[in-house]
Motif scaffolding. Sequence first.
Motif, PDB file in Angstrom:
ATOM      1  N   ARG A 101       0.813  -1.221   0.000  1.00 29.87           N
ATOM      2  CA  ARG A 101       0.000   0.000   0.000  1.00 29.87           C
ATOM      3  C   ARG A 101       0.846   1.271   0.000  1.00 29.87           C
ATOM      4  NH1 ARG A 101      -4.937  -1.771   4.172  1.00 29.87           N
ATOM      5  NH2 ARG A 101      -6.252  -2.722   2.569  1.00 29.87           N
ATOM      6  N   TRP A 102       2.154   1.136   0.034  1.00 27.71           N
ATOM      7  CA  TRP A 102       3.000   2.329   0.007  1.00 27.71           C
ATOM      8  C   TRP A 102       2.873   3.080  -1.309  1.00 27.71           C
ATOM      9  CZ3 TRP A 102       8.415   1.377   2.654  1.00 27.71           C
ATOM     10  CH2 TRP A 102       8.198   0.959   3.968  1.00 27.71           C
ATOM     11  N   SER A 103       2.325   2.425  -2.335  1.00 26.05           N
ATOM     12  CA  SER A 103       2.136   3.105  -3.625  1.00 26.05           C
ATOM     13  C   SER A 103       1.198   4.298  -3.495  1.00 26.05           C
ATOM     14  CB  SER A 103       1.574   2.117  -4.655  1.00 26.05           C
ATOM     15  OG  SER A 103       0.327   1.582  -4.215  1.00 26.05           O
ATOM     16  N   TRP A 104       0.461   4.388  -2.390  1.00 23.33           N
ATOM     17  CA  TRP A 104      -0.421   5.525  -2.175  1.00 23.33           C
ATOM     18  C   TRP A 104       0.320   6.767  -1.692  1.00 23.33           C
ATOM     19  CZ3 TRP A 104      -5.200   6.958  -3.407  1.00 23.33           C
ATOM     20  CH2 TRP A 104      -6.088   5.984  -3.871  1.00 23.33           C
ATOM     21  N   LEU A 105       1.569   6.625  -1.262  1.00 25.14           N
ATOM     22  CA  LEU A 105       2.259   7.765  -0.672  1.00 25.14           C
ATOM     23  C   LEU A 105       2.432   8.953  -1.631  1.00 25.14           C
ATOM     24  CD1 LEU A 105       4.846   6.010   1.663  1.00 25.14           C
ATOM     25  CD2 LEU A 105       2.962   7.523   2.328  1.00 25.14           C
ATOM     26  N   PRO A 106       2.851   8.760  -2.883  1.00 27.95           N
ATOM     27  CA  PRO A 106       2.932   9.931  -3.763  1.00 27.95           C
ATOM     28  C   PRO A 106       1.574  10.579  -4.012  1.00 27.95           C
ATOM     29  CG  PRO A 106       3.387   7.908  -4.977  1.00 27.95           C
ATOM     30  CD  PRO A 106       3.379   7.542  -3.536  1.00 27.95           C
ATOM     31  N   TRP A 217      -3.966   7.905   7.214  1.00 24.80           N
ATOM     32  CA  TRP A 217      -3.692   6.756   6.344  1.00 24.80           C
ATOM     33  C   TRP A 217      -2.952   5.660   7.107  1.00 24.80           C
ATOM     34  CZ3 TRP A 217       1.255   5.230   4.458  1.00 24.80           C
ATOM     35  CH2 TRP A 217       1.247   4.303   3.409  1.00 24.80           C
ATOM     36  N   ALA A 218      -1.946   6.019   7.883  1.00 27.68           N
ATOM     37  CA  ALA A 218      -1.172   5.038   8.644  1.00 27.68           C
ATOM     38  C   ALA A 218      -2.025   4.386   9.724  1.00 27.68           C
ATOM     39  CB  ALA A 218       0.060   5.702   9.268  1.00 27.68           C
ATOM     40  N   GLU A 219      -2.851   5.170  10.392  1.00 30.11           N
ATOM     41  CA  GLU A 219      -3.710   4.617  11.441  1.00 30.11           C
ATOM     42  C   GLU A 219      -4.729   3.638  10.875  1.00 30.11           C
ATOM     43  OE1 GLU A 219      -5.326   8.044  13.325  1.00 30.11           O
ATOM     44  OE2 GLU A 219      -3.429   8.578  14.330  1.00 30.11           O
ATOM     45  N   ARG A 225      -9.769   3.555   1.637  1.00 32.60           N
ATOM     46  CA  ARG A 225     -11.173   3.868   1.899  1.00 32.60           C
ATOM     47  C   ARG A 225     -11.377   4.275   3.362  1.00 32.60           C
ATOM     48  NH1 ARG A 225     -15.061  -0.105  -1.655  1.00 32.60           N
ATOM     49  NH2 ARG A 225     -13.777  -0.174  -3.547  1.00 32.60           N
ATOM     50  N   ALA A 226     -10.862   3.454   4.280  1.00 36.76           N
ATOM     51  CA  ALA A 226     -11.055   3.733   5.705  1.00 36.76           C
ATOM     52  C   ALA A 226     -10.407   5.044   6.118  1.00 36.76           C
ATOM     53  CB  ALA A 226     -10.499   2.581   6.541  1.00 36.76           C
ATOM     54  N   SER A 227      -9.289   5.402   5.461  1.00 33.50           N
ATOM     55  CA  SER A 227      -8.576   6.642   5.811  1.00 33.50           C
ATOM     56  C   SER A 227      -9.175   7.869   5.154  1.00 33.50           C
ATOM     57  CB  SER A 227      -7.110   6.532   5.391  1.00 33.50           C
ATOM     58  OG  SER A 227      -6.989   6.446   3.973  1.00 33.50           O
ATOM     59  N   GLY A 228     -10.035   7.661   4.162  1.00 29.15           N
ATOM     60  CA  GLY A 228     -10.610   8.778   3.420  1.00 29.15           C
ATOM     61  C   GLY A 228      -9.726   9.280   2.295  1.00 29.15           C
ATOM     62  N   LEU A 229      -8.529   8.692   2.158  1.00 28.28           N
ATOM     63  CA  LEU A 229      -7.601   9.175   1.135  1.00 28.28           C
ATOM     64  C   LEU A 229      -8.105   8.873  -0.271  1.00 28.28           C
ATOM     65  CD1 LEU A 229      -4.906  10.411   0.296  1.00 28.28           C
ATOM     66  CD2 LEU A 229      -3.842   8.155   0.628  1.00 28.28           C
ATOM     67  N   GLY A 230      -8.612   7.667  -0.483  1.00 28.66           N
ATOM     68  CA  GLY A 230      -9.095   7.300  -1.814  1.00 28.66           C
ATOM     69  C   GLY A 230     -10.198   8.216  -2.308  1.00 28.66           C
ATOM     70  N   GLY A 260     -11.157   5.857 -13.865  1.00 29.32           N
ATOM     71  CA  GLY A 260     -11.103   5.957 -12.413  1.00 29.32           C
ATOM     72  C   GLY A 260      -9.731   5.598 -11.881  1.00 29.32           C
ATOM     73  N   VAL A 261      -9.628   5.551 -10.562  1.00 30.15           N
ATOM     74  CA  VAL A 261      -8.411   5.145  -9.857  1.00 30.15           C
ATOM     75  C   VAL A 261      -8.822   4.053  -8.882  1.00 30.15           C
ATOM     76  CG1 VAL A 261      -6.609   5.874  -8.237  1.00 30.15           C
ATOM     77  CG2 VAL A 261      -7.308   7.392 -10.095  1.00 30.15           C
ATOM     78  N   ASP A 262      -8.160   2.890  -8.945  1.00 27.35           N
ATOM     79  CA  ASP A 262      -8.577   1.770  -8.106  1.00 27.35           C
ATOM     80  C   ASP A 262      -7.981   1.871  -6.702  1.00 27.35           C
ATOM     81  OD1 ASP A 262      -5.938   0.849  -8.218  1.00 27.35           O
ATOM     82  OD2 ASP A 262      -6.379  -0.791  -9.609  1.00 27.35           O
ATOM     83  N   ASP A 263      -8.242   0.884  -5.861  1.00 28.96           N
ATOM     84  CA  ASP A 263      -7.818   0.935  -4.464  1.00 28.96           C
ATOM     85  C   ASP A 263      -6.327   0.702  -4.280  1.00 28.96           C
ATOM     86  OD1 ASP A 263     -10.281   1.626  -3.528  1.00 28.96           O
ATOM     87  OD2 ASP A 263     -10.836  -0.362  -2.801  1.00 28.96           O
TER      88      ASP A 263
END
Length: 295
Positions: A101-106, A217-219, A225-230, A260-263
């Motif tokens: 899931r680190w691919s979400w960092l950028p 996101w880390a928490e 989805r749970a972090s609201g970032l997506g 779109g952008v997937d999870d």
Amino acid sequence: MSNPSPWADLSRPPLRQGPLRRAVVDGSGPWTSLDVLPRVGSTNEELRRRAAAGDAGPGAVLTTDHQDAGRGRRDRTWTTPARSSVAVSVLLVPQSVPQLRWSWLPLLGGVGVRDALVRVGGVPAELKWPNDVLVPREGRASADGPRGKVCGVLAEVVKTPGGPGVVLGIGLNVSQRSDELPVPDAASLAGLGAATTDRDTVLRSVLRAVGARYLAWAEAGGDPRASGLGPAYREACATIGRRVRVALPDGTTLEGTAEGVDDEGRLLVSAAEGTTALAAGDVLHVRSGEPSEQA
């Protein structure tokens, strides 16, 4: 001949390390240290070096008044006038998040910068996949008007004595005039008429916004989805719904509609042969009825 004082141009004062440290390294966010360098080639390169040597820990922030060899994706380089932009890199070691899931960092970096610009400057910013921050190039232009890149984000994995981490670099154009921008289709906060072009204020806002997104996101274990970032990313992403041409890392090109952008943070591009999920690539927004134009 001696170097000119950094205070010689009062319209572009130097960053103030002490006040920035007190404001940012306050225990409320992930940032544990902050250093301001007068000049450096690349904040990402310097922080990677420090992290690998054990001289920078998780949450370290490194910024500068003058980055003279900035780097972007595909090793692109550029320079900007001293004290005209925000160049900052942070060391993230998200041990609670699976590396998949680190691919979400950028993407997180892009969302955080957008949050900051909307909050501190009233800037109508949006995102181009994966992490470029765009603003109108002609003042507060219409939704269909041309966009300029005001900020880029670069994430690089680094090996530290305690394990792998990510150095996340942010380059944000602040006070540059049009003739000082690194490329013709770039933009700056000053050119847009932002509410503030004070780099201390902008940097504090960026670090607080990125820090808040990172903690959430880390928490959530990196769950977008749970972090609201997506949802936040998809709402801000101007690429979704657009006709795009994507230059892929292998030298080929894919053209289609960004659905779109997937999870996993991948761009979903629909073409005649089907839908492709892209983890990397340079996106060109294609405007209907006109020659291809970089957004």
